[in-house]
Design an enzyme around this catalytic site. Sequence first.
Site, PDB file in Angstrom:
ATOM      1  N   LYS A 128       0.841  -1.199   0.000  1.00  0.00           N
ATOM      2  CA  LYS A 128       0.000   0.000   0.000  1.00  0.00           C
ATOM      3  C   LYS A 128       0.876   1.249   0.000  1.00  0.00           C
ATOM      4  O   LYS A 128       2.015   1.203   0.474  1.00  0.00           O
ATOM      5  CB  LYS A 128      -0.865   0.026   1.276  1.00  0.00           C
ATOM      6  CG  LYS A 128      -2.020  -0.951   1.278  1.00  0.00           C
ATOM      7  CD  LYS A 128      -2.875  -0.761   2.524  1.00  0.00           C
ATOM      8  CE  LYS A 128      -4.040  -1.741   2.544  1.00  0.00           C
ATOM      9  NZ  LYS A 128      -5.025  -1.497   1.479  1.00  0.00           N
TER      10      LYS A 128
ATOM     11  N   ARG B 263     -10.427 -11.438   1.834  1.00  0.00           N
ATOM     12  CA  ARG B 263     -11.246 -12.526   1.289  1.00  0.00           C
ATOM     13  C   ARG B 263     -10.515 -13.854   1.379  1.00  0.00           C
ATOM     14  O   ARG B 263     -11.129 -14.917   1.477  1.00  0.00           O
ATOM     15  CB  ARG B 263     -11.650 -12.186  -0.157  1.00  0.00           C
ATOM     16  CG  ARG B 263     -10.495 -11.984  -1.084  1.00  0.00           C
ATOM     17  CD  ARG B 263     -10.864 -11.214  -2.357  1.00  0.00           C
ATOM     18  NE  ARG B 263     -10.896  -9.766  -2.162  1.00  0.00           N
ATOM     19  CZ  ARG B 263     -11.193  -8.887  -3.096  1.00  0.00           C
ATOM     20  NH1 ARG B 263     -11.520  -9.301  -4.318  1.00  0.00           N
ATOM     21  NH2 ARG B 263     -11.194  -7.602  -2.845  1.00  0.00           N
TER      22      ARG B 263
HETATM   23  N1  BES Z   1      -8.250  -3.628   4.273  1.00  0.00           N
HETATM   24  C1  BES Z   1      -8.401  -3.231   2.929  1.00  0.00           C
HETATM   25  C2  BES Z   1      -9.718  -2.485   2.667  1.00  0.00           C
HETATM   26  C3  BES Z   1      -9.835  -1.130   3.301  1.00  0.00           C
HETATM   27  C4  BES Z   1      -9.439   0.004   2.612  1.00  0.00           C
HETATM   28  C5  BES Z   1     -10.398  -0.975   4.539  1.00  0.00           C
HETATM   29  C6  BES Z   1      -9.593   1.248   3.187  1.00  0.00           C
HETATM   30  C7  BES Z   1     -10.557   0.266   5.119  1.00  0.00           C
HETATM   31  C8  BES Z   1     -10.162   1.379   4.423  1.00  0.00           C
HETATM   32  C9  BES Z   1      -8.383  -4.456   2.020  1.00  0.00           C
HETATM   33  O1  BES Z   1      -7.604  -5.514   2.445  1.00  0.00           O
HETATM   34  C10 BES Z   1      -7.811  -4.019   0.708  1.00  0.00           C
HETATM   35  O2  BES Z   1      -6.690  -3.632   0.678  1.00  0.00           O
HETATM   36  N2  BES Z   1      -8.636  -4.076  -0.344  1.00  0.00           N
HETATM   37  C11 BES Z   1      -8.203  -3.671  -1.632  1.00  0.00           C
HETATM   38  C12 BES Z   1      -8.757  -4.653  -2.620  1.00  0.00           C
HETATM   39  C13 BES Z   1      -8.228  -4.477  -4.008  1.00  0.00           C
HETATM   40  C14 BES Z   1      -6.745  -4.842  -4.050  1.00  0.00           C
HETATM   41  C15 BES Z   1      -9.001  -5.359  -4.951  1.00  0.00           C
HETATM   42  C16 BES Z   1      -8.760  -2.282  -1.886  1.00  0.00           C
HETATM   43  O3  BES Z   1      -9.873  -1.986  -1.488  1.00  0.00           O
HETATM   44  O4  BES Z   1      -8.010  -1.483  -2.466  1.00  0.00           O
HETATM   45 MN    MN Z   2      -5.581  -5.317   1.842  1.00  0.00          MN
END
Ligand code: BES
Ligand code: MN
Length: 500
Positions: free
Chosen positions: A280, A354
């Site tokens: 990230k 997931r």
């Molecule tokens: N934990 C994150 C989702 C999230 C983002 C929660 C912002 C709270 C605030 C999750 O694991 C994630 O990173 N999801 C990705 C999925 C994508 C790679 C398909 C996302 O939402 O960017």
């Molecule tokens: Mn994530």
Amino acid sequence: MEFTIKSGSPEKQRSACVVVGVFDNRKLSLSAELVDRASNGYISEIIRRGDMEGKLGSTLLLHNVRGTLADRVLLVGLGKERDFRDKEFRAAIRAAVKLLNETGSYEAVIYLTEEKVKRREVAWRIEHAVVVAMDAVYRYERLKSDPTEVRRPLRKLTLSVPQRSDLADGERAALHGVATGHGMEFARDLGNTPANICTPTYLGEQALALGRQFPDVKVSVLERPQIEELKMGSFLSVAQGSDEPPRFLVLEYMQSPRKTKPVVLVGKGITFDTGGISLKPAADMDHMKFDMCGAAAVLGTMRAIAEIKAPINLVVLVPACENMPSGHAVKPGDVVTSMSGQTIENLNTDAEGRLILCDALTYAERYEPEAVVDVATLTGAMVIALGHVACGVFSNNDALARALLQAGDDAYDRGWQLPLWDDYQEGLASNFADFANVAGRAGGSITAACFLSRFTRKYDWAHLDIAGVAYKEGKEKGATGRPVAMLTRWLLTQGDAAVS
Ligand code: BES
Ligand code: MN
Ligand code: ZN
């Protein structure tokens, strides 16, 4: 905080503070009227001077009001009488409690719970007053060397009901409110605890401590060898990049008088989400300590149900690990085998939630559950879709979705349903495995739910994406304890609990 229910006149209360409402524009509520009469028109005189218009959430603290037995009278603005609904009621209670917590009174009698709220009974008003009061005084200070100690915090609140015949309903509602409030506090504490303390091991210890506090809750915490034995290859592939060992929490509360199948709640327990090799960006990455708020919410719900001693069967499952980049971490393109036997191509290691949930959802099959609800901070797209107001609700059973939406409405902890149509499944296709863990940016929250749906064919299932509601950003940064209130309300409408 301690709560009691009472019925009686405001001017006769021997208390540090009596709290009464004033509607916009300068219209006294019934209880304010009673104080006004006892004081020979003192309240209406003040209002005439223009110091209290009745704007929602405004407050005016009065001392030594003649004709009353209380040390103080707190006037609270309720807004326009015809607009006084759920949100306004809760805002008025919050304003009152915040102010009381900062005055010298450690105890008070609140009359705002006597005001009529459209579509709501006295029990609703009491339960919400309790939950809001506990929410309003909550602080997370265990890591401050000099806690911002409130000098004389509010310790005891008496909530007034219009009639003596309301006392029994009011008392039970207060009990449910306190249990829900405790569940939310527990969830907020877990969410706010930083990831260097709140590790998967810590979550396991907290679950065991919950089991000691509530002996009806049987807790087992599985460690890596047992997780390997279960063949949770997808969960373990996320855990493998971290030096913190994973945990799989199982909490069972079986208190239904009959042999009913349990409801299973599954919570995402990523104690920190760096994204893994699909790292990230740095900005706001600290928010990812909240990536276990799904786990916190289901544990908090278990706490609430155990405190209420609800006659239901409830199982809580939490897969817990960190998502870290390292020489051992899972890589984009890696293919893993889930507990279900289905193979998954990991095309983005940041779509890890997931991957841990799917194995927990397969584990849930052994309970032949009545229903399974998973709770997860699953997608950033959810925040874009519904903001910070409602969580996303997805389900393979419309009656289940409706029941959750209704519970959310009653608990003022709302969700909104999104579709799970087959048309959204196509993006998950993979050339190298049964399917992939991501499907492009469009409809990201829905395709995430579609991924989960491939592991929930054997039972009625709902998925709550709480990414937008689990925590607040900015000055009020911190976990909210949502959706403990929605889930607790929903569970109390289940089976043998439905009568209460
Ligand atoms: N934990 C994150 C989702 C999230 C983002 C929660 C912002 C709270 C605030 C999750 O694991 C994630 O990173 N999801 C990705 C999925 C994508 C790679 C398909 C996302 O939402 O960017
Ligand atoms: Mn994530
Ligand atoms: Zn995550």
